[in-house]
Design a protein around this motif. Sequence first.
Motif, PDB file in Angstrom:
ATOM      1  N   UNK A  95       0.823  -1.210   0.000  1.00 13.93           N
ATOM      2  CA  UNK A  95       0.000   0.000   0.000  1.00 13.93           C
ATOM      3  C   UNK A  95       0.856   1.260   0.000  1.00 13.93           C
ATOM      4  N   UNK A  96       2.026   1.166  -0.599  1.00 14.78           N
ATOM      5  CA  UNK A  96       2.960   2.284  -0.631  1.00 14.78           C
ATOM      6  C   UNK A  96       2.334   3.535  -1.242  1.00 14.78           C
ATOM      7  N   UNK A  97       1.680   3.389  -2.398  1.00 16.13           N
ATOM      8  CA  UNK A  97       1.156   4.568  -3.085  1.00 16.13           C
ATOM      9  C   UNK A  97      -0.033   5.178  -2.361  1.00 16.13           C
ATOM     10  N   UNK A  98      -0.821   4.357  -1.689  1.00 11.72           N
ATOM     11  CA  UNK A  98      -2.001   4.884  -1.008  1.00 11.72           C
ATOM     12  C   UNK A  98      -1.658   5.506   0.332  1.00 11.72           C
ATOM     13  N   UNK A  99      -0.845   4.805   1.104  1.00 15.92           N
ATOM     14  CA  UNK A  99      -0.576   5.154   2.501  1.00 15.92           C
ATOM     15  C   UNK A  99      -1.869   5.057   3.296  1.00 15.92           C
ATOM     16  N   UNK A 100      -1.789   4.931   4.609  1.00 17.86           N
ATOM     17  CA  UNK A 100      -3.021   4.849   5.404  1.00 17.86           C
ATOM     18  C   UNK A 100      -3.854   6.129   5.386  1.00 17.86           C
ATOM     19  N   UNK A 101      -3.307   7.211   4.853  1.00 18.99           N
ATOM     20  CA  UNK A 101      -4.096   8.440   4.755  1.00 18.99           C
ATOM     21  C   UNK A 101      -5.213   8.304   3.732  1.00 18.99           C
ATOM     22  N   UNK A 102      -5.021   7.449   2.727  1.00 22.26           N
ATOM     23  CA  UNK A 102      -6.022   7.297   1.666  1.00 22.26           C
ATOM     24  C   UNK A 102      -6.745   5.959   1.721  1.00 22.26           C
ATOM     25  N   UNK A 103      -6.126   4.940   2.344  1.00 19.06           N
ATOM     26  CA  UNK A 103      -6.687   3.588   2.229  1.00 19.06           C
ATOM     27  C   UNK A 103      -6.073   2.706   3.297  1.00 19.06           C
ATOM     28  N   UNK A 104      -6.920   1.962   4.003  1.00 20.85           N
ATOM     29  CA  UNK A 104      -6.441   0.974   4.967  1.00 20.85           C
ATOM     30  C   UNK A 104      -6.792  -0.409   4.441  1.00 20.85           C
TER      31      UNK A 104
END
Length: 433
Positions: free
Chosen positions: A179-188
């Motif tokens: 989930x590198x590109x999303x990061x937890x800010x955008x997607x869990x």
Amino acid sequence: MSTAGIHAGWDAAADGHGALTPPIHTASAYAQPSHAALKALFQRRADGFAYSRSGNPTTAVLEERITALEQGIGAIAVASGQAATTIALCALAAPGGHVVASSRLYGGTTEFLDDTLADFGVTCTVVDPWDLGAWEAAFTDSTRAAIVESIANPGAELVDLPALSAIAHERDVPVVVDSTLASPALYRPGEHGADVVVHSATKYLCGHGTTIAGLIVDTGRFDPRRCPDRWSRLTTPNRRFGVTFADDYARGGSGLLAYARAKYVTDFGTTLPASSAQQILVGIETLDLRMQRISEDAAALASRLHGRPGVAHVAHPTLPGRPDAHLAERDFPHGTSGVFSIELEGGEAAAAAFCDALRLWTIAVNIGDARSLVCHPATTTHSHLTDAQREACGVRPGTVRLSVGLEDREDLWADLEAGLAAARSGSEVTTAA
């Protein structure tokens, strides 16, 4: 998100000096009050730090923080994103297992699956993650893990993670999500079915291109005790360490991470320096603000590039015709990150002319920096793949990867226009020749 990104894992009041930010612990080893105390650490009967190859107080804060952000049960910080993927898959599938992998993965991950992991006797079946039938057919009795990216690099393809996870979980196979590109800010990913999440913290979690780091998170969904024979390395007493790692689940911990840390982090020496952990912690404090701005600017720039002369295709989830547009709306309400690709008419010559004409966008192979970056994947990040592998992940001779930074949007657009003009000229010259 904002609160956890600043406070999780650290209590200034509990620090002897009241430091507001976690100190950098640079010690290689830690003194113990007695022989018995050190013995207990090595026997895993006590928590603490003995030698920094296995962890230190600063990296422990980072592990707690990413655990909170991903809402998992534990994490391991390691020296790079590649190390995170390597350790996660080795812990699940080596030796001799089978992995089902998305065809839309970062080039370095594909190389690892195709080459180095094969040295451990692990086989791999690569499938289009949008083809659920092919995904389902790829699983065998030997499958020990499935891996996808939440947002693919470089084409920003999204996956229907709940659907993919349901297929894997019917066969008791854990799902690893990069989930590198999303990061937890955008997607869990854990909220959508993932068992393990890996990050190249070098990218958006750091945010400023200063530090190499990786993270592995156990979301709490995977429990090897459900299939003890399949995961015997976790569910039976370990000869080397004298413990049964799956017992950690009964205490609210992660037996998978305990095994990965004891065996692979220690043996491979993938230690994350304390100073690097501190840099990632600082970056996380502004993660949600940066990701919101970057996602908005990337979507706007992709929209402007769509249909421009010389641009054959723009790969961004918000554009017309994308089969994953519904996933962007359903699963990514805060945006789809800052990485996407364009395909230029004229192939590599046009791509080279485009990149060389840019003045604000920097030619570099990193992503997730505060600076906007550009590269030609076919000759860099995906250069060691076969033509078929590159085609499967949407990398063609004219493909250019863009990583939007924090500069002014109009400045970035003006630079892109100059690049497009140069690409058209370069393509025309090549065609004429």
